[in-house]
Write a protein that holds these residues in place. Structure first.
Motif, PDB file in Angstrom:
ATOM      1  N   ARG A   1     -69.942   6.217 -74.741  1.00  0.00           N
ATOM      2  CA  ARG A   1     -69.100   5.031 -74.955  1.00  0.00           C
ATOM      3  C   ARG A   1     -68.598   5.040 -76.391  1.00  0.00           C
ATOM      4  O   ARG A   1     -69.367   5.277 -77.326  1.00  0.00           O
ATOM      5  N   CYS A   2     -67.286   4.789 -76.545  1.00  0.00           N
ATOM      6  CA  CYS A   2     -66.689   4.829 -77.880  1.00  0.00           C
ATOM      7  C   CYS A   2     -67.216   3.669 -78.734  1.00  0.00           C
ATOM      8  O   CYS A   2     -67.239   2.527 -78.285  1.00  0.00           O
ATOM      9  N   ILE A   3     -67.633   3.990 -79.965  1.00  0.00           N
ATOM     10  CA  ILE A   3     -68.177   2.936 -80.828  1.00  0.00           C
ATOM     11  C   ILE A   3     -67.059   2.046 -81.372  1.00  0.00           C
ATOM     12  O   ILE A   3     -67.312   0.964 -81.887  1.00  0.00           O
ATOM     13  N   GLU A   4     -65.799   2.517 -81.235  1.00  0.00           N
ATOM     14  CA  GLU A   4     -64.680   1.761 -81.762  1.00  0.00           C
ATOM     15  C   GLU A   4     -63.955   0.975 -80.662  1.00  0.00           C
ATOM     16  O   GLU A   4     -63.786  -0.228 -80.758  1.00  0.00           O
ATOM     17  N   CYS A   5     -63.538   1.682 -79.584  1.00  0.00           N
ATOM     18  CA  CYS A   5     -62.689   1.026 -78.576  1.00  0.00           C
ATOM     19  C   CYS A   5     -63.410   0.761 -77.261  1.00  0.00           C
ATOM     20  O   CYS A   5     -62.808   0.241 -76.319  1.00  0.00           O
ATOM     21  N   ASP A   6     -64.715   1.139 -77.175  1.00  0.00           N
ATOM     22  CA  ASP A   6     -65.522   0.845 -75.978  1.00  0.00           C
ATOM     23  C   ASP A   6     -65.180   1.687 -74.752  1.00  0.00           C
ATOM     24  O   ASP A   6     -65.744   1.481 -73.680  1.00  0.00           O
TER      25      ASP A   6
ATOM     26  N   LYS B 110     -66.263  13.158 -79.040  1.00  0.00           N
ATOM     27  CA  LYS B 110     -65.232  12.235 -79.529  1.00  0.00           C
ATOM     28  C   LYS B 110     -64.550  11.503 -78.369  1.00  0.00           C
ATOM     29  O   LYS B 110     -64.443  12.018 -77.257  1.00  0.00           O
ATOM     30  N   CYS B 111     -64.045  10.331 -78.695  1.00  0.00           N
ATOM     31  CA  CYS B 111     -63.326   9.511 -77.723  1.00  0.00           C
ATOM     32  C   CYS B 111     -61.951  10.137 -77.446  1.00  0.00           C
ATOM     33  O   CYS B 111     -61.228  10.477 -78.391  1.00  0.00           O
ATOM     34  N   THR B 112     -61.621  10.274 -76.162  1.00  0.00           N
ATOM     35  CA  THR B 112     -60.331  10.888 -75.813  1.00  0.00           C
ATOM     36  C   THR B 112     -59.181   9.897 -76.015  1.00  0.00           C
ATOM     37  O   THR B 112     -58.023  10.280 -75.987  1.00  0.00           O
ATOM     38  N   LYS B 113     -59.511   8.609 -76.203  1.00  0.00           N
ATOM     39  CA  LYS B 113     -58.472   7.598 -76.416  1.00  0.00           C
ATOM     40  C   LYS B 113     -58.122   7.452 -77.895  1.00  0.00           C
ATOM     41  O   LYS B 113     -56.956   7.447 -78.268  1.00  0.00           O
ATOM     42  N   CYS B 114     -59.161   7.292 -78.739  1.00  0.00           N
ATOM     43  CA  CYS B 114     -58.876   6.954 -80.138  1.00  0.00           C
ATOM     44  C   CYS B 114     -59.429   7.959 -81.142  1.00  0.00           C
ATOM     45  O   CYS B 114     -59.205   7.824 -82.339  1.00  0.00           O
ATOM     46  N   GLY B 115     -60.200   8.961 -80.662  1.00  0.00           N
ATOM     47  CA  GLY B 115     -60.693  10.003 -81.568  1.00  0.00           C
ATOM     48  C   GLY B 115     -61.953   9.652 -82.334  1.00  0.00           C
ATOM     49  O   GLY B 115     -62.519  10.487 -83.033  1.00  0.00           O
TER      50      GLY B 115
HETATM   51 ZN    ZN Z   1     -62.207   5.105 -78.607  1.00  0.00          ZN
END
Ligand code: ZN
Ligand code: OAD
Length: 250
Positions: A131-136, A151-156
């Protein structure tokens, strides 16, 4: 506990389950032990070798995300190589028979779902997700991640394991579902948990306080045993299939 005792307790458990209106199961690490996944507090338990505050708290992750991910990656490898055992499959049978209404598990290994149980509440999340720590944003891993931290594929930004750590609340959707199930339950089947982690350890007490029955399967006594109407000492992978077989004969 002799074989005769076990047969007698299995018969009692089978009868209680058959006559139940809304049986709910609570599972812990013990049900996956026979799949080769270590428990937390046993002789070879994870918390005997590792410190919670180094690996399973939000502060630990902030301090050293790589260390935490290394440990989770190792655990993911164990989980991804594991298969459900006879205990998981017996719970699938109980659900198929219409007896067991749902499983609330503290396990993050996903083995109840892989075994085929339909209603499963994963109270502590899943080690198979990040789970992304920034955008969830949530990602389900087909394999343990190659590079750490993933890494998050949405926001990196970096992902964290999508599990509940010490000091964190249970996501409200899972908690509410679990509470609703145990408040409705007239039987709690408790399998392979030490019962010392809250709120899960409290769920069987809800059933007991409402006059319901508690059936416990564990190789040792636990924090639930004092309120168990039937305590069956033995391995989940051996006892649960016995209960299913007995029910089939009733
Ligand atoms: Zn993210
Ligand atoms: P524990 O390691 O605390 O307890 C495992 C239980 O399973 C013990 O009571 C054992 O006696 C029993 N057991 C072991 N092998 C068994 C077998 N083959 N058949 C039946 N019983 C067996 O694990 P949990 O109770 O699941 O939380 O721990 C609860 C939570 O504490 C975990 O979800 C995790 C941990 O820290 C988080 O990570 C938030």
């Amino acid at each position: 506990m002799t074989m005769v005792d076990i047969e007698e307790f299995v018969a009692r458990a089978a009868e209680i389950l058959v006559n139940s209106r809304h049986a709910v199961c609570l599972t812990g690490a013990g049900i996956s032990a026979e799949s080769g996944i270590p428990t937390f507090r046993g002789k070879d338990g994870l918390w005997k070798k590792f410190r919670v505050e180094d690996l399973a708290t939000p502060e630990a992750f902030k301090r050293n995300p790589n260390l935490v991910w290394e440990w989770y990656k190792w655990r993911m490898q164990l989980v991804y190589n594991a298969r459900p055992n006879a205990g998981h499959f017996a719970l699938v049978d109980l659900e198929t028979m219409g007896i067991l209404k749902c499983i609330v598990t503290q396990n993050v290994d996903g083995l109840h779902l892989i075994a085929g149980s339909k209603c499963v509440v994963e109270l502590h999340g899943s080690i198979r997700r990040g789970r992304c720590i920034e955008c969830d944003f949530k990602v389900t891993f087909d394999n343990p991640p190659e590079t750490i931290p993933p890494k998050c594929t949405k926001c990196g930004c970096i992902l964290r394991p999508d599990v509940v750590w010490f000091g964190e609340p249970i996501p409200s959707q899972s908690l509410n579902k679990a509470l609703e199930l145990f408040h409705k339950a007239d039987v709690a089947l408790v399998v392979g948990t030490s019962g010392v982690v809250y709120p899960a350890g409290y769920f069987p007490y809800i059933v007991k306080e409402k006059g319901g029955a508690v059936i416990e399967v564990n190789i040792d006594k636990s924090a639930i045993t004092p309120i168990a109407d039937v305590f069956i000492r033995g391995k989940a992978g051996e006892i649960l299939p016995k209960i299913v077989d007995k029910i089939k004969l009733l």
